[in-house]
Design an enzyme around this catalytic site. Sequence first.
Site, PDB file in Angstrom:
ATOM      1  N   SER A 204     -55.398  -7.038  13.815  1.00 15.92           N
ATOM      2  CA  SER A 204     -55.770  -8.341  14.357  1.00 15.92           C
ATOM      3  C   SER A 204     -54.997  -8.722  15.611  1.00 15.92           C
ATOM      4  O   SER A 204     -55.497  -9.489  16.426  1.00 15.92           O
ATOM      5  CB  SER A 204     -55.591  -9.421  13.294  1.00 15.92           C
ATOM      6  OG  SER A 204     -54.259  -9.457  12.846  1.00 15.92           O
ATOM      7  N   HIS A 232     -61.986  -7.897  11.386  1.00 20.80           N
ATOM      8  CA  HIS A 232     -62.324  -7.801  12.815  1.00 20.80           C
ATOM      9  C   HIS A 232     -63.218  -6.602  13.123  1.00 20.80           C
ATOM     10  O   HIS A 232     -63.586  -6.395  14.281  1.00 20.80           O
ATOM     11  CB  HIS A 232     -61.048  -7.708  13.654  1.00 20.80           C
ATOM     12  CG  HIS A 232     -60.216  -8.948  13.565  1.00 20.80           C
ATOM     13  ND1 HIS A 232     -60.468 -10.084  14.313  1.00 20.80           N
ATOM     14  CD2 HIS A 232     -59.157  -9.250  12.785  1.00 20.80           C
ATOM     15  CE1 HIS A 232     -59.596 -11.010  14.007  1.00 20.80           C
ATOM     16  NE2 HIS A 232     -58.776 -10.536  13.073  1.00 20.80           N
ATOM     17  N   LYS A 264     -65.794 -14.486  11.178  1.00 14.55           N
ATOM     18  CA  LYS A 264     -65.581 -13.984  12.545  1.00 14.55           C
ATOM     19  C   LYS A 264     -66.941 -13.592  13.138  1.00 14.55           C
ATOM     20  O   LYS A 264     -67.673 -14.473  13.553  1.00 14.55           O
ATOM     21  CB  LYS A 264     -64.541 -12.875  12.522  1.00 14.55           C
ATOM     22  CG  LYS A 264     -63.205 -13.417  11.944  1.00 14.55           C
ATOM     23  CD  LYS A 264     -62.068 -12.484  12.098  1.00 14.55           C
ATOM     24  CE  LYS A 264     -60.859 -12.898  11.265  1.00 14.55           C
ATOM     25  NZ  LYS A 264     -60.272 -14.189  11.575  1.00 14.55           N
TER      26      LYS A 264
HETATM   27  C1  LIG Z   1     -57.239  -9.098   9.658  1.00 17.61           C
HETATM   28  C2  LIG Z   1     -57.553 -10.436   9.073  1.00 17.61           C
HETATM   29  N1  LIG Z   1     -57.765 -10.517   7.748  1.00 17.61           N
HETATM   30  C3  LIG Z   1     -58.059 -11.681   7.163  1.00 17.61           C
HETATM   31  C4  LIG Z   1     -58.155 -12.843   7.895  1.00 17.61           C
HETATM   32  C5  LIG Z   1     -58.423 -14.110   7.185  1.00 17.61           C
HETATM   33  O1  LIG Z   1     -59.781 -14.398   7.203  1.00 17.61           O
HETATM   34  P1  LIG Z   1     -60.238 -15.904   6.998  1.00 17.61           P
HETATM   35  O2  LIG Z   1     -60.026 -16.583   8.303  1.00 17.61           O
HETATM   36  O3  LIG Z   1     -61.663 -15.804   6.582  1.00 17.61           O
HETATM   37  O4  LIG Z   1     -59.365 -16.472   5.934  1.00 17.61           O
HETATM   38  C6  LIG Z   1     -57.942 -12.798   9.286  1.00 17.61           C
HETATM   39  C7  LIG Z   1     -58.023 -13.975  10.169  1.00 17.61           C
HETATM   40  O5  LIG Z   1     -58.153 -15.070   9.967  1.00 17.61           O
HETATM   41  C8  LIG Z   1     -57.622 -11.571   9.877  1.00 17.61           C
HETATM   42  O6  LIG Z   1     -57.379 -11.504  11.182  1.00 17.61           O
END
Ligand SMILES: Cc1ncc(COP(=O)(O)O)c(C=O)c1O
Length: 414
Positions: A204, A232, A264
């Site tokens: 990320s 992502h 996303k």
């Molecule tokens: C790699 C990764 N996993 C999980 C999440 C969490 O997802 P959510 O925003 O749906 O809680 C994010 C970002 O928010 C992320 O960048």
Amino acid sequence: MKVPPGPRTGREDDLPGRSPGFGARIWEELAADLNGLDVQGLRRRLVTVEGPAGAEIVAGGRRLVNFASNNYLGLASDPRVVAAAVAGLARWGAGAGGSRLTSGNQGAYEALEASLADWKGCESAVVFASGYAAACGTIPALAGEGDAVCADRLNHASLIDGCRLSRAKLLVFPHADAGALDGILARHRAAYGRVLVVTDGVFSMDGDVAPLPELLAVAERHDATVVVDDAHASGVLGDTGAGTAEHFGLDNPERLVQLGTLSKALGSVGGYAVGPAILREWLVNRARTLVYSTALPASCLEAARAAIPIAREAHGPRARLRVLSGKLRSAGRALGCVVPEGGTPIVPLLLGESARAVRWHDRLAAAGSFVPGIRPPTVPLGTARLRVSLMADHTDSQLACLLDGLAVAAAGDA
Ligand SMILES: Cc1ncc(COP(=O)(O)O)c(C=O)c1O
């Protein structure tokens, strides 16, 4: 991270709602810690954004080109997706009123889960309230005391927290290094029951892709299971946007659990885990973030379900993202920025010190682009960066605006 207290600046008194007397010491301490963050250039502040998450936003009262959104395919405001959400709202109401295991499992879940499983080529999918909840529910449901979780050093916070919550032994392996993981498992595997290998698919904060085939081969050798977080990668990697496994041509490996988010590329909110049929049954019984949390509003589920077929067919937008990523990476390097190799829409410009990332963020904002400066503890000390997040909707002139801003920011440091 423990924050060294900063000197008193007098601004503590600006904090709203402080009351002296019984229990006030905790607020004094927090105010001092916040000052410490200020002094180190690590204090974060919320910026109010008006309107939808598009290629341009009004942030803090100014119209800026938005390089901070994970809305990679622009689906958060796609009329088909919005219409599905509106219809879902009218049909199912504003809230689910209970957890999925009580009264909240509205029919929209089943349809979305079938669509997710089909997209990912897996037997089952289970939807959580967020990607964060998917990680914090799934990992502890699969591993516990007496087991081990092997985590890439640069994993997202949701995976780190999921690993910690599991109470399994945490073994951290160097970033994207399947050879090192192999060595760790050769030394330690025998001491544990189950072993999970946990990794981001697309990292990320770095935008690089995990070496999933190599990680799966190591997992096979040591009887481990890989959990890949495709937050992502979904919508972005692979011919139909199914994510990291599709990117590498892997056909539903037995030892793979895929996590993801609806928030996303799919433009809605929610998270999920996909895998064999038994995964769904197990998580419905054991994932605490599913069992003990209210179900999502069905309007969000309907929006995500409408987004999936669009994302599957988004070959042009995915190609556009690769083109934009390539142009930005080479232009960034030409300006003297340190930009890692890669082709995903997450493009980090490494700057080092936190204060420098803040300065560059401010200069870019003054030049019309909104690009978040990312600082520790989100990234390791000394690796503060600007994290550019590209959308397929970005025009050439919006990219040019960013490059002009970067030139100004670089000149300011010269
Ligand atoms: C790699 C990764 N996993 C999980 C999440 C969490 O997802 P959510 O925003 O749906 O809680 C994010 C970002 O928010 C992320 O960048």
